[in-house]
Write a protein that holds these residues in place. Structure first.
Motif, PDB file in Angstrom:
ATOM      1  N   TRP A  85       1.135  -1.272  -0.114  1.00 53.08           N
ATOM      2  CA  TRP A  85       0.125   0.164  -0.273  1.00 53.08           C
ATOM      3  C   TRP A  85       0.925   1.327  -0.364  1.00 53.08           C
ATOM      4  O   TRP A  85       0.321   2.600  -0.729  1.00 53.08           O
ATOM      5  N   ILE A  86       1.781   1.310   1.158  1.00 51.63           N
ATOM      6  CA  ILE A  86       3.056   2.275   1.198  1.00 51.63           C
ATOM      7  C   ILE A  86       3.060   2.550  -0.934  1.00 51.63           C
ATOM      8  O   ILE A  86       3.837   3.384  -1.413  1.00 51.63           O
ATOM      9  N   ALA A  87       4.119   1.517  -1.202  1.00 48.37           N
ATOM     10  CA  ALA A  87       4.617   1.127  -2.337  1.00 48.37           C
ATOM     11  C   ALA A  87       3.029   2.493  -3.727  1.00 48.37           C
ATOM     12  O   ALA A  87       3.647   3.067  -4.284  1.00 48.37           O
ATOM     13  N   PHE A  88       2.670   1.791  -3.876  1.00 44.45           N
ATOM     14  CA  PHE A  88       0.872   2.760  -4.729  1.00 44.45           C
ATOM     15  C   PHE A  88       1.271   4.052  -3.673  1.00 44.45           C
ATOM     16  O   PHE A  88       0.923   4.435  -5.152  1.00 44.45           O
ATOM     17  N   GLU A  89       1.459   4.533  -3.304  1.00 42.80           N
ATOM     18  CA  GLU A  89       1.139   5.827  -2.493  1.00 42.80           C
ATOM     19  C   GLU A  89       2.229   6.135  -3.136  1.00 42.80           C
ATOM     20  O   GLU A  89       2.309   7.566  -3.188  1.00 42.80           O
ATOM     21  N   MET A  90       3.609   5.576  -3.503  1.00 43.49           N
ATOM     22  CA  MET A  90       4.678   6.123  -3.204  1.00 43.49           C
ATOM     23  C   MET A  90       4.544   6.600  -5.288  1.00 43.49           C
ATOM     24  O   MET A  90       5.340   7.670  -5.983  1.00 43.49           O
ATOM     25  N   VAL A  91       3.804   4.559  -5.874  1.00 45.94           N
ATOM     26  CA  VAL A  91       3.912   5.004  -7.276  1.00 45.94           C
ATOM     27  C   VAL A  91       2.647   6.507  -7.644  1.00 45.94           C
ATOM     28  O   VAL A  91       2.938   7.230  -8.561  1.00 45.94           O
ATOM     29  N   PHE A  92       2.015   6.390  -6.939  1.00 45.99           N
ATOM     30  CA  PHE A  92       1.281   7.804  -6.845  1.00 45.99           C
ATOM     31  C   PHE A  92       0.847   8.856  -6.671  1.00 45.99           C
ATOM     32  O   PHE A  92      -0.655   9.476  -6.655  1.00 45.99           O
TER      33      PHE A  92
END
Length: 209
Positions: A85-92
């Motif tokens: 989820w943190i990776a998702f937030e970083m990408v977007f």
């Protein structure tokens, strides 16, 4: 001793989680109006505090889980999902926006007082993601010597983060908004792949149990 690949995996995971390029502009926002010497002092105190917190979880993380009845495979799955989820937030770019909003609230409310502990050490450095990653990694580093290796990796990564804070102004000018966005997205993709591996390993261990 753990393998070179495992050491590299731990280093990359923690480096991506602590995100020096992403945290540098947040640090600048938190220390508006401070001299260079004051900024270095805040950076040092914040990094030392975060290092102590993460070291505690690196040493006692698995024991804490056992006390509350959570197995390592279950935590690998849960921690992997959180990191994804943190990776998702970083990408977007959602994570950066949230951290900037949090920093602005604190600066407005209490300006510079005690920011080394909050929000710099907690939750910007030693937040849920980095704590989860540390506990996950500690399950791989089971012997005392291996735990020392993990603590050494933590020290190295936080030293890099401290260096990023010290040169935050230069780093911010060098990368620019576009450079930060590109680098954060690349780190996010890398973290997503690592988190999927954590989940896969956890599910495999749960099935075999």
């Amino acid at each position: 001793m753990v393998s070179y690949d495992a050491l590299l995996n731990a280093f990359v995971t923690l480096l991506v989680m602590l995100d020096p390029p992403g945290n540098a502009p947040i640090f600048l926002a938190l220390t508006i109006g401070m001299s260079r010497a004051e900024r270095i002092q805040v950076a040092l105190r914040g990094c030392v505090t975060a290092f102590i917190i993460l070291t505690v979880f690196a040493i006692a993380g698995s024991g804490i889980l056992k006390v509350i009845g959570i197995t390592i495979p279950a935590f690998r799955v849960a921690g992997g999902l959180l990191l994804f989820w943190i990776a998702f937030e970083m990408v977007f770019e959602k994570r950066q926006e949230r951290r900037e909003a949090s920093a602005k609230k604190v600066v407005t409310k209490d300006h510079i007082r005690d920011i080394a502990a909050f929000p710099l050490a907690i939750p910007l450095i030693a937040g849920p993601g980095s704590i989860s990653a540390t506990v996950l990694l500690s399950s791989t580093y089971s012997t005392p010597l291996e735990r020392i290796e993990l603590i050494g990796i933590l020290f190295a990564v936080i030293a890099i983060l401290f260096a990023a804070f010290v040169i935050a102004e230069r780093l911010d000018r060098l990368l620019g908004e576009s450079g930060r966005a590109i680098l954060t997205r690349l780190l996010g993709v890398l973290l997503a792949a690592l988190s999927v591996q954590f989940v896969a390993d956890g599910i495999k261990a749960l099935i075999q149990a």
